[in-house]
Every structure is written in C-alpha cells, then in structure tokens.
Design an enzyme around this catalytic site. Sequence first.
Site, PDB file in Angstrom:
ATOM      1  N   LEU A   1     -16.923 -45.335  -1.354  1.00  0.00           N
ATOM      2  CA  LEU A   1     -17.288 -45.752  -2.802  1.00  0.00           C
ATOM      3  C   LEU A   1     -19.247 -46.577  -2.448  1.00  0.00           C
ATOM      4  O   LEU A   1     -19.261 -46.799  -1.694  1.00  0.00           O
ATOM      5  CB  LEU A   1     -16.259 -46.242  -3.664  1.00  0.00           C
ATOM      6  CG  LEU A   1     -17.155 -47.605  -4.199  1.00  0.00           C
ATOM      7  CD1 LEU A   1     -15.731 -48.358  -5.476  1.00  0.00           C
ATOM      8  CD2 LEU A   1     -17.676 -49.291  -4.110  1.00  0.00           C
ATOM      9  N   ASN A   2     -19.787 -45.621  -3.250  1.00  0.00           N
ATOM     10  CA  ASN A   2     -21.028 -47.208  -3.201  1.00  0.00           C
ATOM     11  C   ASN A   2     -21.125 -47.322  -4.648  1.00  0.00           C
ATOM     12  O   ASN A   2     -20.847 -48.197  -5.299  1.00  0.00           O
ATOM     13  CB  ASN A   2     -22.100 -46.098  -2.221  1.00  0.00           C
ATOM     14  CG  ASN A   2     -22.857 -45.436  -2.983  1.00  0.00           C
ATOM     15  OD1 ASN A   2     -21.839 -43.860  -2.523  1.00  0.00           O
ATOM     16  ND2 ASN A   2     -23.796 -44.949  -2.824  1.00  0.00           N
ATOM     17  N   ASP A   3     -22.759 -47.570  -4.904  1.00  0.00           N
ATOM     18  CA  ASP A   3     -22.900 -48.259  -6.858  1.00  0.00           C
ATOM     19  C   ASP A   3     -22.281 -48.090  -7.465  1.00  0.00           C
ATOM     20  O   ASP A   3     -21.316 -47.015  -7.766  1.00  0.00           O
ATOM     21  CB  ASP A   3     -24.157 -47.538  -6.990  1.00  0.00           C
ATOM     22  CG  ASP A   3     -25.676 -47.268  -5.930  1.00  0.00           C
ATOM     23  OD1 ASP A   3     -24.855 -47.668  -4.654  1.00  0.00           O
ATOM     24  OD2 ASP A   3     -26.813 -47.142  -6.092  1.00  0.00           O
TER      25      ASP A   3
ATOM     26  N   TYR B   1     -25.837 -38.451  -8.387  1.00  0.00           N
ATOM     27  CA  TYR B   1     -26.845 -39.959  -7.541  1.00  0.00           C
ATOM     28  C   TYR B   1     -26.045 -40.802  -9.113  1.00  0.00           C
ATOM     29  O   TYR B   1     -25.825 -40.775  -9.828  1.00  0.00           O
ATOM     30  CB  TYR B   1     -27.788 -39.615  -7.189  1.00  0.00           C
ATOM     31  CG  TYR B   1     -27.920 -39.769  -6.123  1.00  0.00           C
ATOM     32  CD1 TYR B   1     -26.917 -38.936  -5.094  1.00  0.00           C
ATOM     33  CD2 TYR B   1     -29.385 -39.609  -4.788  1.00  0.00           C
ATOM     34  CE1 TYR B   1     -27.091 -38.565  -3.712  1.00  0.00           C
ATOM     35  CE2 TYR B   1     -29.466 -39.386  -3.479  1.00  0.00           C
ATOM     36  CZ  TYR B   1     -28.221 -38.572  -3.082  1.00  0.00           C
ATOM     37  OH  TYR B   1     -28.056 -38.699  -1.599  1.00  0.00           O
TER      38      TYR B   1
ATOM     39  N   ASP C   1     -32.547 -43.086  -9.837  1.00  0.00           N
ATOM     40  CA  ASP C   1     -31.441 -44.172 -10.185  1.00  0.00           C
ATOM     41  C   ASP C   1     -31.600 -44.459 -11.825  1.00  0.00           C
ATOM     42  O   ASP C   1     -31.834 -45.562 -12.252  1.00  0.00           O
ATOM     43  CB  ASP C   1     -31.242 -45.371  -9.737  1.00  0.00           C
ATOM     44  CG  ASP C   1     -30.730 -45.057  -8.519  1.00  0.00           C
ATOM     45  OD1 ASP C   1     -30.582 -44.116  -8.058  1.00  0.00           O
ATOM     46  OD2 ASP C   1     -31.004 -45.435  -7.340  1.00  0.00           O
TER      47      ASP C   1
ATOM     48  N   GLU D   1     -34.981 -49.256  -5.240  1.00  0.00           N
ATOM     49  CA  GLU D   1     -33.989 -48.413  -5.761  1.00  0.00           C
ATOM     50  C   GLU D   1     -32.841 -49.156  -6.583  1.00  0.00           C
ATOM     51  O   GLU D   1     -33.022 -50.067  -6.138  1.00  0.00           O
ATOM     52  CB  GLU D   1     -32.629 -48.463  -5.083  1.00  0.00           C
ATOM     53  CG  GLU D   1     -33.025 -47.202  -3.465  1.00  0.00           C
ATOM     54  CD  GLU D   1     -32.385 -46.233  -2.437  1.00  0.00           C
ATOM     55  OE1 GLU D   1     -32.007 -45.837  -2.394  1.00  0.00           O
ATOM     56  OE2 GLU D   1     -31.022 -47.252  -2.103  1.00  0.00           O
TER      57      GLU D   1
END
Length: 489
Positions: free
Chosen positions: A53-55, A114, A183, A237
Amino acid sequence: MKTTEMLAEEMTLSRRKEELKKMAAAYEKKHAPQVELQDQRAVYHLMPPVGWLNDPNGLCWYKGRYHVFFQYSPFTSQGGMKMWGHYSSPDLLHYDYHGIAIVPDEAYDKDGVYSGSAICQGDKLYVFYTGNVKEEGDHDYILSGRGANVIRMESEDGIHFEKKTCILTNEDYPEECTCHVRDPKLYVGEDGTYRMVLGARLKEEKGAVLLYRSEDLLHFRLEGMYTTPEAFGYMWECPDIFEMEGHKILAVCPQGVERGNERYQNIYQSGYYVQGREKLTEWDMGFDFYAPQTFEAPDGRRILIGWAGVPDAGYDSDPMEEGWQHCLTVPRELTWRNSKIYQYPIREITKLRGGEWIPDDAGRVSLPGKCGEIIAEDIKTDRGVVYIGSGCVIKWDKGHVTLSFEDETGAGRSVRNAQVSRVESIRILVDVSIIEVYINRGEVVMTSRFFMEQPDLDVRFQGKADRLKFYQIGGRFCETFSSDWGGTD
Ligand code: FRU
C-alpha cells in the site's frame, strides 16, 4: 515460474478488463488469511489485505459512508502494478473492504492507476487519478517516455466505477513541465466552480503545482501555477488545497530538498504553505509519513490521512517479510491554532479504548496485544522519557523532542528531532508496528513504523504529569475489519 505480478503485467488490456479484478480477488482470498495472522499486522490502522500500500486516495464522505481508497499492489509486498484498493466506513472506526476499485486496463493508464481524489457532484461520485504510461525505448522517463494522464471515472454507489475518460494528457500541460505531472486533487472553488491541482516537476528542476478550473468536471482550463521563487525541490507530489479559518493552505510533497538534522530529515518531504508565508511547515517529524490527503467530513471537520511510509526511505518497513507492507495513519482532525495547523486523532478514536491500566511506582505498564494509548497532560518536568518496547525512546528536554530507536526494532531507523517551545502534553498511539506521537495536542506529530517481537507493549513513563493515563486499545475495529475478504466482483 512466473509470479502473479508478472502474469498481470503481461496481460493484454482487454484481458485485464475482464480478469484483473477477479485475479486480484482470488489472490487476496488465497493469501489474506495467512497475512492476517502475521505478527506485525496493526489493529486499528488501515493496511493492504495483502501486498503493498502507499498513498491514500479519493478520501470522501459519500451517501452516508466514508471512503478510503489507496494505492495498492496486491501481488507483491515490494510494490508493483498500481491499482486503487477500497475501504469504506460509517464512522472511521469500522471498515469494510470492497476489493479493487480501479485497475490499469487502458492504453492511457496501462502502467499504473496512480494517486488521485474524489469529488461529489449531484448524486454521483467522480474520481480523478493519474494514468501512468511508460513508453518503450531509450528514455529517462522525466523529459521523455512517460505519459501522465488525468483520468476520470464515475460511480453511483461509491463502490463500482465506470466510464473511464481521459481528461488531460501531457500535451495539455504548460510547456515548462516535464512528463512528471500528477496526483489530481479536486475541490470546489470560492466561485462555486471546480478546481483541480496537479503536482509537477518543471524542466528547470523545480517543483510546482498546476491549477485548473472546470465548470462541468469534464473540460479543464489552466488557471495558474503555484511555485516558489527559488526552487524548493525538483518535484512536488500529491498537492492539496483547502482553507483553515480563512487561511488558504497549499499542501505538497517536495522531493529533492536538502536534508537537515532538525528539519527535512527524511528523503522526501511533506508539508504545507500558508498563503502569504514563505516556508513550508512539515506535517510530521517522524520517519514514516508522506502523501497525505484531506477531505471534509459531513460535520465540517477537515480530516487528514497520510501514508505511514516514505518512498525510497532506506529503512525497512517489512523486516519480517510478512507478505504485506505499509499502512495509513489514523485519520487526524485539523484545527487552526496559534497561527498553524494542529493535527489530532479524530475524536472517535477514543471509542476504541479498552481497559485503563494503572502503572507501577516506576511508571511502568505492560499492555497486552501491543496496542495502546499513553496520555500525559500538564507535564510538569522540563525533561522526560517514554520508553516503548525494547528500543523506542521518546525524549524531551525543554522544547526539544526526539524519537529514536536504540535497537533493531527500528529496522534501520535512528533518530528524528522536533521542536516546540515547551512540551506540555504527549499523546502516543501504538498499534503493533506503528507509533504516532502527538506533542501539545497535535502541535507536532511524529509517526514511525517499528517492529517488536515480544507480544506485549512494555511502556515506561519517566517524568511528572498531572494526568497520566494508559489505555489498551481494543479489538472492535478488528472484528469487522477481518470479517470479509471477498472482492466485490
Ligand atoms: C506518492 C506517489 C504519487 C504517485 C503514486 C504512485 O507516493 O509517488 O506521486 O501518484 O505515489 O503510487
């Protein structure tokens, strides 16, 4: 033999459309029960069911539920093909897992769904994300070879998304941008029309945020760009814009800022600018925090959730190789006080408290299950220490606070510093392998992962405080959380 990750990568786009979600759901079904038994799994922090998992993405309140999407690579805990995983919750305490919401299955998002955000319009929920594309050939993927498209999808139930539409491509971005533009964060502007911010890397090696305006969420026109006079990092980002008591806030995650001992201690930064001020204020002074996103709760609270990780960090977040990696922070309520933003665990969190534990004369307790909360208020001593487990030490000396790891439980983490004028209170949330330290009711926060082997959480508080409490944090969250691992499709 080929791994599932390789098989997914090799699938044609039309096969991905038909099979990728099912393949991921089958993979989760097979591996999640095993992953769920692993020692370092948290209890009340959101984690990937399996894999990486990231953001946090698409945070919103829609049709009576909170939605938390996240960057998800189910087939490998080391990070791979990026999709959006999806949790929803009626109360930010009990979550249902809905499987994968969006997969990369079009030419314009084939190398990753993303990060992005969500916005409601009328009865519908729209999500916007970056469709990542890597072209074949001899490219640096900064100035050439990468597509960063803004993609929109829509939903009527917040769970099933359809009508993938490519809204912007690299051709639409200003000339001074490299291929790194990403993003999208959507919000409603002061004039009632829509705005979208995008993080960007300019050709002059400077981070910036592009601002677009739209009336229909379909056509977007460039309205401006935010950056600093001197470059503050080469890339920004995960931008976010919102207001706190009339102050306009621009949050960004700069990459390429020179590191220091007291500020900007991690490889990449995450913080916010207040309109009219020059300096970035960091959200979190710990080892593991990046790519946060905020949203407005139905009662008007501004809530932030961050990724309790940093890309390319150089320390380990999966030292025991448990088949999953990374988690999100607890949702934090933002308030404007003393000319800055304070972050504090959402007040609902106290409902997770189990029993209160009384310390011995030396200020020691042992909390079963490695899940607990320590609160010290009205601190009377200028110096003090809290020991958490075998190696985690939180120390304060007047206004200087350190979070350090004195043994291998830090998995490569050493020390992080923070400064306030005086330490008045400390609240610490521990959840098996994550610690969040809130100084002075959220004036400064320090988040870190750590990996203890012993089953209980030994805590020792050295210092004097008028109010000192130790709570165990109970398993309520856990029960619902692990009840159903099935994908929705
Ligand atoms: C931040 C980030 C985003 C990107 C996503 C990809 O951690 O690099 O900029 O959209 O992760 O997973």
